[in-house]
Design a protein around this motif. Structure first.
Motif: not given
Lengths: 452, 340
Positions: A185, A187-188, A190-191, B40, B46, B48, B115, B118, B257, B261, B323, B327, B340
């Protein structure tokens, strides 16, 4: 197109006029300081513009990459500390080597065998061996003259090399982050950048053996001469004497030598700042030329095509993730170079000064206000926003003072407002960002070749 | 049976320094993560600004607490801040609705890329941070009052006769109880009520939801109401537990975050589980096991160092590493969220 040229001309001449005004009414030294920091900001904004404007990648960890650049200045330019190297250098290198070997082995094993237990076992063994060497080494290094050194020192090379090294260091961190998060994604990324910048700062602040942590590293060697040396150079003295010959001649002979000395010391300060300006300008110009060439090349068209329509671009057989990784690494490297330049200019590395407001957020405002996707836009954005940022503090105080001047100076509200006036500019910058994004998303200088 | 007391002592020690703090920190994270996951899944970005909005709500609470304390109102053994919380919820709700109206609504109607939204939320984050620092400054504020402990270590030692004590702070007790009640309420709301179902439908398939007559404006509004309640309570509980500092709220963003996730983006149950995964990993990795091992191991094997995997300064690194692992190995998170 003509309208664009008019915008370009007006914005740059306005900026130059503003800077000249500062020079005439305040002082030329201040003016040059602002210009130098504007140049560094412009380079940082250029790096972020490459990521955001060219490819739409959102980097919230600019601070971390700038700090890596700054760190490289210490590692390259400071002299090494032989006692510390003797005390724990070898062990530290072994620890770092084993750490790297562990990571490499874990990645290899994961790819080759796909067995999680094997990978975890490797990591655990590697961790304990690293830990064994590391804790011993860091203690013995940090105990070598902790008030002055307490770290390994650097390579003692000319400081200009560190600008390149800073770029490479930031690029390596960006590659790691990009490899993990790009392709998932949007925004991942960004994080993850937010996370890595916090971690980079945590490591820099706590690993005293590396760059002294929060104890700071001062008196970093300069790429330009020192004022004191300049004052004693013959050609510089002659030049100043020639330049001021008219105003010197009017003075009585007895005062001439003293006046000349004043002129020379003043001029030496300006000269040093001016040499930095020259260095920074040449880096900026070089990067702009390279970036513009890249943007207009087939590669640049491909990047913009990907940004505008990923699906169509991937249907044309473009490897989106790979291109994004390239762009992300290049942009971060430029931020790293700018971070190294900033520390060189300051002459000291103070990890405590890296705060997201100053590094991440302000740079973003520069990119958006200047015009994302336009390299000259980032430059003008860097100049305008840095200028505003510098000027907003006194203006904030003045506003706070004025709006509460009817109140008693002991009044709680007035005191509080004056004490916290510095945060007004933060709110102000946030508003600038949101307003520009909303009402003028093209910024001062819009992207010229938006349509392919 | 000395070996049995040793084991009991070790267990109590573990509870006192690891399990109880991890439970309360995990609950605070879970509430914040739930708010992020709601934004979300319904608003599709997301957020922030979450950490700083938490700070904003806490600032309102602190100011109201001071007003209440000055007028002589207290809440018995409970902190006065609990009484001030409703005011903060209303202020926080007003703030997020205002932000939504002036910032996010435009991008939503424009169908902007996630984005871009965001980025707008990053702008909101910095403005909120500025407001917070402008009002209360960057320094550390402690605003909890009332009884500090439900059980102190001494009471526990006297009660059980063990040499290790177990202390439970009022704030920790409150955190866990309030979190359980709130999470129960949110789940009930999402699963059973008509509005909650509408929200889930909207999150699942926006067009289909619009087609069946769900009012998008209402869904957005209700989401923000839930977010405001969760954010305020999470912020106040965190502040009661650890004190208020603008920067530490800002830094809560990364673990939050990570929790979202790890659990799976858009999955409320995932956010809760994720919060506890993060808090327990943070504490197990940064806890010094020396004393614990001394109780359990025979004297010959007693450790000399602290036996700590990572120093506490690196606690961000733990959320980050978790994280990254998620991922790499399972981008959808534990409870299959949206990918996605």
């Amino acid at each position: 197109m003509n309208q664009y040229k008019a915008r370009l001309f007006i914005s740059f001449s306005m900026m130059i006029l503003l800077l000249l005004l500062v020079g005439f009414f305040q002082s030329w030294a201040l003016c040059l300081t602002i210009v130098n920091l504007c140049l560094i900001s412009a380079i940082m904004a250029l790096g972020v513009n490459i990521q955001w404007g060219y490819a739409g990648l959102f980097n919230v960890g600019i601070m971390g990459f700038a700090a890596l650049g700054g760190m490289s200045v210490v590692l390259i330019s400071k002299n090494s500390v032989p006692e510390a190297l003797q005390a724990g250098g070898l062990k530290m290198f072994i620890a770092l080597f084993i750490l790297a070997a562990t990571v490499a082995a874990a990645v290899y094993l994961h790819k080759k065998f796909q067995r999680k237990s094997l990978v975890i076992l490797t990591i655990l063994i590697g961790y304990f061996i690293t830990r064994y060497f590391y804790s011993d080494a860091s203690q013995s290094i940090e105990s070598v003259n902790p008030a002055l050194t307490g770290y390994l020192g650097g390579l003692g090379l000319p400081v200009l090399f560190s600008w390149i090294a800073g770029g490479f260091l930031a690029a390596a961190a960006a590659w790691l982050i990009g490899k993990i998060t790009l392709g998932l994604r949007t925004d991942y990324l960004a994080i993850a950048t937010l996370g890595i910048s916090e971690i980079i700062l945590a490591v820099i602040k706590n690993e005293d053996w590396m760059v002294r942590g929060v104890k700071n590293v001062t008196s970093i060697p300069r790429p330009v001469p020192y004022e004191i040396d300049l004052q004693q150079t013959a050609w510089f003295q002659d030049m100043i004497a020639k330049f001021y010959s008219k105003s010197l001649d009017i003075l009585p002979v007895a005062d001439q030598a003293a006046a000349l000395k004043d002129y020379i010391s003043e001029a030496s300060i300006l000269m040093v700042k001016l040499s930095y300006t020259g260095l920074f300008t040449s880096v900026l110009l070089l990067l702009i030329i390279l970036a513009t060439l890249a943007l207009n090349s087939p590669w640049g068209r491909m990047i913009r095509a990907i940004r505008d329509n990923e699906t169509a671009a991937s249907a044309m057989g473009k490897d989106i993730t790979k291109r994004h990784l390239q762009i992300f690494v290049i942009g971060s490297a430029i931020v790293g170079v700018a971070g190294a330049m900033l520390v060189t200019y300051d002459g000291q590395f103070t990890p405590g000064s890296y705060i997201p407001l100053r590094f991440t957020f302000l740079i973003w405002v520069m990119v958006i206000v200047g015009g994302s996707g336009n390299n000259l836009g980032s430059v003008i954005g860097g100049f305008v926003i840095w200028f505003l940022w510098i000027m907003a503090e006194p203006v904030g105080f003045w506003l706070a003072d004025l709006s509460t001047s009817f109140l008693n100076s002991e009044n709680f509200f007035r005191q509080h407002l004056l004490e916290h006036a510095q945060y007004i500019r933060l709110i102000f910058m946030g508003l600038v960002l949101l307003l520009v994004m909303r009402f003028s998303p093209d910024g001062i200088l819009p992207e010229t070749n938006k349509k392919l | 049976m000395p070996w049995f007391t040793d084991i009991l002592n070790a267990v109590v020690l573990m509870c006192n320094f690891m399990i109880v703090p991890a439970l309360s920190y995990g609950s605070q994270l879970a509430l914040g993560a739930l708010a992020v996951t709601l934004v979300y899944s319904v608003l599709r970005f997301a957020n922030f600004a979450q950490g700083d909005t938490m700070a904003f709500a806490t600032v309102v609470t602190i100011l109201s607490t001071w007003v209440l304390q000055n007028s002589g109102i207290s809440f018995g053994f409970m902190p006065t801040a609990i009484l001030a919380m409703p005011i903060a919820v209303i202020a926080c709700l007003a703030y997020v609705l205002l932000i939504d109206k002036f910032v996010y609504e435009y991008y939503r109607n424009q169908n902007s890329k996630p984005i871009t939204i965001v980025m707008a939320s990053v702008g909101v984050m910095f403005i909120t941070g500025g407001i917070v620092r402008f009002v209360l400054g960057p320094s550390h504020q402690i605003f909890s009052d009332g009884a500090r402990f439900i059980i102190t270590t001494r009471e526990f030692k006297e009660m059980t006769g063990l040499s290790e004590g177990l202390a439970i702070k009022t704030s920790q007790f409150l955190t866990v109880t309030i979190a359980i009640m709130l999470v129960g309420f949110v789940f009930y709301f999402l699963q059973k009520t008509k509005t909650g179902k509408a929200m889930r439908a909207y999150s699942d398939n926006e067009n289909l939801a619009l087609l069946s007559g769900i009012d998008p404006a209402k869904v957005v509004r209700v989401t923000w109401i839930l977010v405001a309640v969760l954010t305020t309570i999470a912020g106040v509980l965190y502040g009661l537990d650890k004190g208020f500092m603008a920067i530490s709220y800002h830094q809560l963003l990364l673990p939050t975050f990570a929790a979202v996730i790890v659990g799976g983006i858009g999955s409320p149950i995932g956010a809760i589980v994720g919060g506890f995964v993060i808090s327990f990993s943070e504490l197990t990795m940064t806890y010094a096991y020396k004393k614990f091992l001394i109780y359990l191991l025979p004297e010959a094997l007693e450790p000399s160092g602290l036996v700590q995997f990572l120093s506490t300064e690196y606690k961000f690194a733990i959320s980050f590493v978790i994280l990254v692992i998620v991922l790499l190995l399972r981008p959808t998170g534990i409870f299959k969220g949206k990918v996605i």
